[in-house]
Write an enzyme that holds these catalytic residues in place. Structure first.
Site, mmCIF file in Angstrom:
data_model
loop_
_atom_site.group_PDB
_atom_site.id
_atom_site.type_symbol
_atom_site.label_atom_id
_atom_site.label_comp_id
_atom_site.label_asym_id
_atom_site.label_seq_id
_atom_site.Cartn_x
_atom_site.Cartn_y
_atom_site.Cartn_z
ATOM 1 N N GLU A 82 39.843 38.096 50.086
ATOM 2 C CA GLU A 82 38.864 38.464 49.060
ATOM 3 C C GLU A 82 38.509 37.250 48.200
ATOM 4 O OE1 GLU A 82 40.287 41.154 51.121
ATOM 5 O OE2 GLU A 82 41.750 40.929 49.526
ATOM 6 N N ASN A 130 43.995 33.485 60.416
ATOM 7 C CA ASN A 130 44.277 34.699 59.660
ATOM 8 C C ASN A 130 43.476 35.861 60.244
ATOM 9 O OD1 ASN A 130 45.480 35.817 56.979
ATOM 10 N ND2 ASN A 130 43.384 36.582 57.015
ATOM 11 N N GLU A 131 44.190 36.849 60.768
ATOM 12 C CA GLU A 131 43.536 38.035 61.345
ATOM 13 C C GLU A 131 42.381 37.625 62.266
ATOM 14 O OE1 GLU A 131 42.633 40.295 57.781
ATOM 15 O OE2 GLU A 131 44.425 41.501 58.048
ATOM 16 N N GLU A 172 51.473 41.939 56.066
ATOM 17 C CA GLU A 172 50.709 42.427 54.912
ATOM 18 C C GLU A 172 50.931 43.926 54.789
ATOM 19 O OE1 GLU A 172 46.557 41.505 54.807
ATOM 20 O OE2 GLU A 172 46.839 39.357 55.156
ATOM 21 N N TYR A 197 44.729 44.680 42.119
ATOM 22 C CA TYR A 197 45.193 45.197 43.401
ATOM 23 C C TYR A 197 46.155 46.383 43.260
ATOM 24 C CZ TYR A 197 45.235 44.429 48.469
ATOM 25 O OH TYR A 197 45.037 44.539 49.825
#
Length: 668
Positions: free
Chosen positions: A130, A188-189, A269, A334
């Site tokens: 984000e 990342n991902e 995560e 968050y």
């Protein structure tokens, strides 16, 4: 014979020291962090090890508070922390590297080490998070056709250069070299991205080994879905998964087992909450749901990283966005165990109790929540409109172009650009100003001869009716609201990225002003008096009372004397204001948008406040201020001691369907 005797004495003295040094070298070389595939576990110095980690982004927490937050994480029972390295945070311009102050990632990692925490490092080059453009620097888009996160030669050359700077700094901090970094994530991902380029992953793998050595433990992370692991996993990189509370834990780890039949189970995560978007409700996840799911993960014998353990703040312009275009707010709270301001929450203590059932939790003093102070209301006066301050905001003057240029083309990577042209025809009746290709990225504040006309907004308001005479000046102040950080649309160009039309005519002959707001704010825009660009000496009657010209407002406040331990953290709110940017003592706190919510207050860390002189507040209000022009001369902001980040959604912005958490996956 005296000489040999002296030598024997000297040797007798030196031998223990030499043996001790040899033992020390051997002990250093024995520091290892490896995978025991036969027993499905990690080994730390040859002993079975399970990490329980938490995410903290040093780029979202002031350096002033790094130690406080890390100590709280340790006292929660974590034995490791996980952090991203945002490339654009450290290389804002090509070849200009920043690794000091707030960007001193080496100090952050060493501080974690001093506190007895291991580190899981995620250096990208893409991080998502984000964060603006997923951490990739916007200047990569200077080559408009570049294919990010692929084997595109221009992209690889930039990555090679960047990691050639970063990774050598990290090598001494690896666990086997005496530091705290036990594992390092590659990309990342990646399985969620459309390119599915194995050559790119192999390039990164070789690059990491080249700079870090062959004994570094590298891993990947992807969603617990077989299709993601097909493109995200690579032999030689240990494949891990991510999933949140409520997921079928057994099924999720079975997905990992399809890529890694043997080795430790890892959720890289585990979501303690979720991200927010402007105009939608603040995301929360019930404490008991998170605690129960964490218990089950640990009962599986798995390693886990809690994402986030503290979210922090998107100061300045660092927030990202998702598609269809929705920008994330300044707060990255968050709903994490530690609040945005680092405060202890019910979730913190509940998760600490879960961890206590499986691992030894440190005894002793937990650093308390930091005190907050309500400094009260502060009066602000209108300083100058953006138009009046153009000579200070853009000292070199405009760039002239037949057609609009993007932010990238004028090398303006964040903030604002003013686009100016003249009306080619009379518009006595409302005439549509349109962006047929939805080319306003992301919001444009429109005026004609100093009269506000309204706002155009990406994918939302692409046509605006305006009035004015032929030859009148048309201004569009365009705001970059944050670049897309996830999915195939991360090549996110800002500004007017396609032509505008007035009626049926394409508008041409633009003057383009890249605004250097940071330097201008530090100079207080030259003070209260100065040239107003020579065009408007009076306040005009506005076409719509809903809008005022984008303008700067300034005020001062002093920290009360005689009260111990001041200054303290606080929160600033904006009663009656609409949308804009705020600075305190030149520090860019970020965006406010109470007209849309859900965030109504911005976190103000105490280290930016001063007690020796008055503190200066500068506000850039973009749409409508509660003072000036036809309203009262003075308006106020207010400092309060409690945050409000979960206001109800505003009309016209209904809450999203959160029945499944990873809404982003529809836009990979």
């Amino acid at each position: 014979m005296a000489r040999p005797a002296a030598v024997r004495v000297l040797w007798a003295l030196l031998l223990p020291l030499l043996l001790g040094s040899a033992r020390g070298l051997r002990n250093a070389s024995q520091r290892t962090f490896t995978i025991d595939y036969s027993h499905n576990r990690f080994l730390k110095d040859g002993q079975p090890f399970r990490y329980i980690s938490g995410s903290i982004h040093y780029s979202r927490v002031p350096r002033f508070y790094w130690k406080d937050r890390l100590l709280k994480m340790k006292m929660a029972g974590l034995n490791a922390i996980q952090t991203y390295v945002p490339w654009n945070f450290h290389e804002p311009q090509p070849g200009q590297y920043q690794f000091s102050g707030e960007q001193d990632v080496e100090y952050f990692i060493k501080l974690a080490h001093e506190l007895g925490l291991l580190v899981i490092l995620r250096p990208g080059p893409y991080i998502c998070a984000e964060w603006d453009m997923g951490g990739l620097p916007a200047w990569l888009l200077l080559k408009e056709s570049i294919i990010l996160r692929s084997s595109d030669p221009d992209y690889l050359a930039a990555v090679d250069k960047w990691l050639g700077v970063l990774l050598p700094k990290m090598k001494p901090l690896l666990y086997q070299n005496g530091g705290p970094i036990i594992t390092m994530q590659v990309e990342n991902e990646y399985g969620s991205y459309f390119t599915c380029d194995y050559d790119y992953l192999r390039f990164l793998q070789k690059l990491f080994h080249h700079h870090l050595g062959n004994d570094v433990l590298l891993f990947t992370t992807d969603g617990a879905n077989e299709k993601f692991l097909q493109c995200g996993a690579l032999q030689g990189l240990y494949a891990t998964v991510d999933f949140g509370p409520g997921a079928n834990i057994t099924a999720a780890f079975q997905i990992q087992r399809k890529s890694e039949p043997k080795g430790p189970l890892v959720n890289s995560e585990f979501y303690t909450g979720w991200l927010d978007h402007w105009g939608q409700p603040h995301s929360t996840v019930r404490t008991e749901v998170v605690a129960s799911s964490l218990h089950d993960i640990l009962a599986h014998g798995a390693n886990v990283n809690l994402y986030m353990f503290i979210g922090g703040t998107n100061f300045a312009y660092w927030n990202g966005a998702n598609m269809p275009y929705q920008a994330q707010p300044t707060s990255y709270d968050y709903d994490a165990p530690l609040s945005e301001a680092g405060d202890l929450t019910e979730k913190y203590f509940a998760l600490r109790e879960v961890i206590r059932k499986f691992e030894k939790v440190p005894e002793g003093f937990i650093p308390p929540s930091t005190p907050k102070f309500a400094y009260g209301k502060v009066a602000l006066k209108k300083l100058k409109t953006v138009e009046e301050a153009l000579n200070v905001l853009c000292p070199p003057g405009p760039i002239n172009s037949l057609y609009p240029l993007t932010f990238i083309q004028v090398k303006q990577y964040f903030g604002f650009v003013m686009y100016r042209t003249t009306l080619p025809q009379d518009c006595s009746d409302p005439t549509p100003l349109s962006s047929p290709l939805s080319g306003v990225h992301d919001r444009a504040y429109v005026s004609v001869d100093g009269v506000p006309q309204g706002v155009m907004e990406r994918s939302n308001v692409i046509t605006l009716n305006i009035t004015g005479k032929a030859g009148a000046t048309l201004d569009l102040l365009v705001e970059n609201m944050g670049r897309v950080n996830y999915g195939r649309y991360i090549n996110d160009f800002k500004g007017l990225i396609s032509n505008l039309t007035l009626g049926s005519s394409i508008l041409t002959n633009w003057m383009i002003f890249p605004l250097n707001t940071e330097d201008a704010v530090r100079s207080h825009l030259g003070g209260w008096h100065g040239p107003n660009n020579g065009r408007h000496d009076k306040t005009f009657a506005h076409r719509s009372s809903n809008y005022t010209l984008p303008a700067f407002y300034m005020g001062n406040f002093s920290i009360p004397s005689g009260i111990p331990d001041l200054p303290q953290d606080t929160f600033i709110q904006f009663p009656g204001w609409t949308k804009g940017q705020v600075w305190i003592n030149g520090f860019n706190l970020g965006r406010y948008w109470p007209a849309r919510g859900p965030q109504m207050t911005l976190f103000v860390p105490r280290h930016i406040l001063v007690t020796s002189t008055p503190n200066t507040i500068m506000v850039l209000e973009l749409e409508h201020a509660p003072c000036g022009d036809s309203g009262p001369e003075v308006c106020t902001v207010e400092f309060v001691d409690r945050p409000v980040i979960g206001a109800p959604p505003t009309p016209g912005h209904p809450p999203p369907d959160l029945s499944h958490r990873d809404l982003r996956l529809d836009y990979v």
